[in-house]
Write an enzyme that holds these catalytic residues in place. Structure first.
Site, PDB file in Angstrom:
ATOM      1  N   MET A   1      31.212  62.483  46.559  1.00 41.39           N
ATOM      2  CA  MET A   1      30.451  62.298  45.321  1.00 41.39           C
ATOM      3  C   MET A   1      30.438  60.836  44.895  1.00 41.39           C
ATOM      4  SD  MET A   1      32.020  65.496  43.168  1.00 41.39           S
ATOM      5  CE  MET A   1      31.109  65.098  41.683  1.00 41.39           C
TER       6      MET A   1
ATOM      7  N   SER B   1      32.572  56.816  45.963  1.00 41.58           N
ATOM      8  CA  SER B   1      33.498  56.118  46.847  1.00 41.58           C
ATOM      9  C   SER B   1      33.822  54.756  46.260  1.00 41.58           C
ATOM     10  CB  SER B   1      32.879  55.966  48.239  1.00 41.58           C
ATOM     11  OG  SER B   1      33.787  55.358  49.125  1.00 41.58           O
ATOM     12  N   ALA B   2      35.094  54.534  45.962  1.00 40.82           N
ATOM     13  CA  ALA B   2      35.528  53.272  45.353  1.00 40.82           C
ATOM     14  C   ALA B   2      36.547  52.591  46.267  1.00 40.82           C
ATOM     15  CB  ALA B   2      36.109  53.532  43.970  1.00 40.82           C
TER      16      ALA B   2
ATOM     17  N   ILE C   1      39.813  52.225  46.015  1.00 43.41           N
ATOM     18  CA  ILE C   1      41.113  52.878  46.193  1.00 43.41           C
ATOM     19  C   ILE C   1      40.968  54.279  46.769  1.00 43.41           C
ATOM     20  CG2 ILE C   1      43.183  53.704  45.001  1.00 43.41           C
ATOM     21  CD1 ILE C   1      43.002  50.681  45.202  1.00 43.41           C
ATOM     22  N   ALA C   2      39.980  55.025  46.327  1.00 42.40           N
ATOM     23  CA  ALA C   2      39.859  56.428  46.736  1.00 42.40           C
ATOM     24  C   ALA C   2      38.399  56.857  46.715  1.00 42.40           C
ATOM     25  CB  ALA C   2      40.675  57.309  45.786  1.00 42.40           C
TER      26      ALA C   2
ATOM     27  N   ASP D   1      41.539  53.094  30.430  1.00 42.27           N
ATOM     28  CA  ASP D   1      40.429  52.739  31.321  1.00 42.27           C
ATOM     29  C   ASP D   1      39.179  53.512  30.895  1.00 42.27           C
ATOM     30  OD1 ASP D   1      39.269  51.350  33.397  1.00 42.27           O
ATOM     31  OD2 ASP D   1      39.906  52.744  34.956  1.00 42.27           O
TER      32      ASP D   1
END
Length: 540
Positions: free
Chosen positions: A130, A132-133, A135-136, A287
């Site tokens: 869904m 994608s960054a 870190i995860a 955040d």
């Protein structure tokens, strides 16, 4: 091999920084200016240089250097108290989007993390992520119970990449501190160290899941904020499974209006949620950018991504609340006193000088309409002014400032007439009254009563030992010293008698509640007895 990779990475970083002329920004007019000429003769820098402005060049350089540097830029974008406006504005534009990693690799990581096959763990698992960054990445899935969930998977082999890039960042930060005088005030090494801690914490999915669970418990049955359920049976150090949220992103204002949700009510709720987290729960989502906040069909907020949470020391809470109240009452003397009392500035700071500096910075704000006054900017201005008097950067207050700026930005995006003070002032006043008024006093007395009662039998012995020590002390036979000793003994005896009576009065007032194991009935007589008892205990 590891050192060779790091060497080529350093060359890549040098090439990017030189192309965007960041070396000139930093090293010109310093003792390390010769490095600029050294960069020019390096073969990998033989190309035309970027002609953009400095803010744009810094942003583009970070984007080209990759995910870890992008995360650092995002962290720095919240430090408007440290960076010039043109740079911080550009850094806000940084997007943490990365290409997804292989679907089969993702399934393998899930199976390794959960100790079972994907088919055993989930009724369905969408291999197409869904999001994608750096870190995860996140996958949609369904449990065998039929519950829709999202599965957050930490990128494979991300830790060595972080360690390599952070080590290089430390080297650059030390060079910056040595080369640029003003950089010492910005504490670049400390900033990188804080960033390293934050990004390593984000790798731990158990920690993030625990944060989400705590926040959910704090807002149980709340009509303000909904926190999705964590499924611990499907969570490990590198995998987190969480209830899927179906809502509208907070930034999609047109969709919110189409759904019949009042933006004015929504913006006010956001302020209440923030102050509830900070002052009531002392555990806040740090955040809260638009990508992490949704609105449910019933008008409640829903939060995701709990990797960064903040807390405040109880004294910081009180001083912060008093600072806000004093500022909006334009009591700059009290603001100055609070900064010194809390030791945010050195104890020997002259209160009148600090008061004058704070007044000169803050008074011009009052020429603007109250609704246009930014809490985050007020806090930033106070910190900037206090830093001139030796105030050190405090991480917990930086997180708070970042969150407050996010909340204000979201609130005014939905309702540009939002008067933050009108919403926040009653909350802060009620909180101060509850903490420092009669109810707070009674609550503190009740919480300390077991300790007092436990130590009360020891007091006569301690008093006797103290008096005996004083009586046998060598005072040189001087009459004045003996008279002083007798006065001290009489005062201590009187103080001990007052404390004993005070404890008895408090016990008598709280006895009905202690017997029924319920909170006391706060009758006027009970409150009076508790106040008198407390006064006798603290009275000398």
């Amino acid at each position: 091999m590891k050192r060779l990779k790091q060497f080529f990475r350093i060359i890549k970083i040098n090439r990017v920084l030189t192309y965007y002329q960041i070396d000139k920004m930093v090293l010109t007019d310093t003792k390390y200016a010769w490095l600029i000429w050294l960069n020019m003769v390096a073969p990998w820098n033989w190309r035309k240089k970027s002609t953009g402005n400095r803010g744009e060049n810094i942003r583009l350089a970070l984007e080209e250097l990759g995910p870890i540097f992008i995360k650092l830029g995002q962290a720095l974008s919240t430090r408007k108290d440290l960076l010039p406006p043109d740079i911080s504005i550009e850094l806000i534009k940084l997007q943490d989007d990365c290409p997804p990693f292989d679907a089969e690799h993702s399934k393998k990581l899930v199976e390794e993390g959960l100790g079972k096959t994907v088919e055993e763990a989930f009724a369905s698992f969408d291999t197409e992520p869904m999001a994608s960054a750096s870190i995860a990445q996140v996958h949609a899935a369904t449990l065998h119970t039929g519950t829709d969930v999202i599965v957050k998977v930490v990128r494979p082999d991300i830790l060595p990449v972080i360690e390599q890039d952070v080590a290089i960042m430390f080297g650059l930060a030390r060079l910056l501190e040595a080369a640029v005088k003003i950089a010492k005030r910005l504490h670049p090494v400390d900033v990188v160290a804080e960033f390293e801690k934050t990004i390593l914490d984000e790798l731990d999915m158990i920690r993030e899941a625990a944060n989400a669970t705590q926040l959910k418990r704090n807002f149980e049955n709340s009509d303000l904020l909904y926190v999705p359920e964590i499924y611990w049976s499907h969570t490990s150090e590198r995998i987190m499974t969480m209830e899927r949220i179906y809502g509208i992103r907070i930034s999609e204002t047109e969709k919110l209006m189409e759904a019949g949700i009042s933006l004015t009510d929504l913006s006010a709720k956001g302020v209440v949620i923030f102050f509830t987290q900070v002052f009531k729960h002392n555990f806040f989502h740090a955040d809260m950018h638009p990508g992490n906040i949704f609105v449910l069909p019933d008008g409640r907020y829903a939060a995701i991504d709990f990797g960064i949470m903040g807390t405040l020391d109880p004294e910081d809470q009180r001083y912060l609340a008093e600072n806000f109240l004093a500022f909006f009452n334009r009591d700059y003397l009290r603001v100055s006193e609070l900064h010194i009392e809390s030791e945010w500035v050195p104890r020997d700071t002259r209160v009148n000088e600090l008061e004058s500096a704070i007044r000169s910075v803050c008074e011009p704000i009052w020429d603007r309409p109250l609704k246009d006054i930014s809490f985050g900017l007020v806090l930033m201005r106070l910190f900037q002014t206090a830093r001139r008097f030796g105030m050190e950067v405090q991480p917990q207050l930086v997180l708070l400032q970042k969150t407050l700026l996010n909340i204000e930005g979201l609130g005014r995006q939905m309702d540009d007439e939002l008067d933050l003070w009108d919403t926040a002032k009653p909350f802060l006043e009620d909180w101060m009254h509850d903490r420092m008024g009669p109810k707070g006093f009674v609550r503190n007395v009740k919480s300390n009563l077991p300790f007092w009662m436990e130590n009360a039998p020891k007091m006569p012995g301690l008093l006797h030992a103290s008096l005996n020590k004083l009586a046998h002390a060598d005072f040189g036979g001087q009459a004045k010293q003996m008279a002083r000793l007798e006065n001290q003994i009489a005062e201590q005896s009187r103080a001990q008698r007052n404390r004993t009576i005070g404890v008895l009065l408090i016990v008598f007032a709280l006895l009905p509640g202690l017997i029924d194991q319920e909170w006391i009935n706060e009758s006027t007589l009970q409150i009076i007895l508790v106040i008198i008892g407390g006064w006798l205990i603290v009275r000398k």
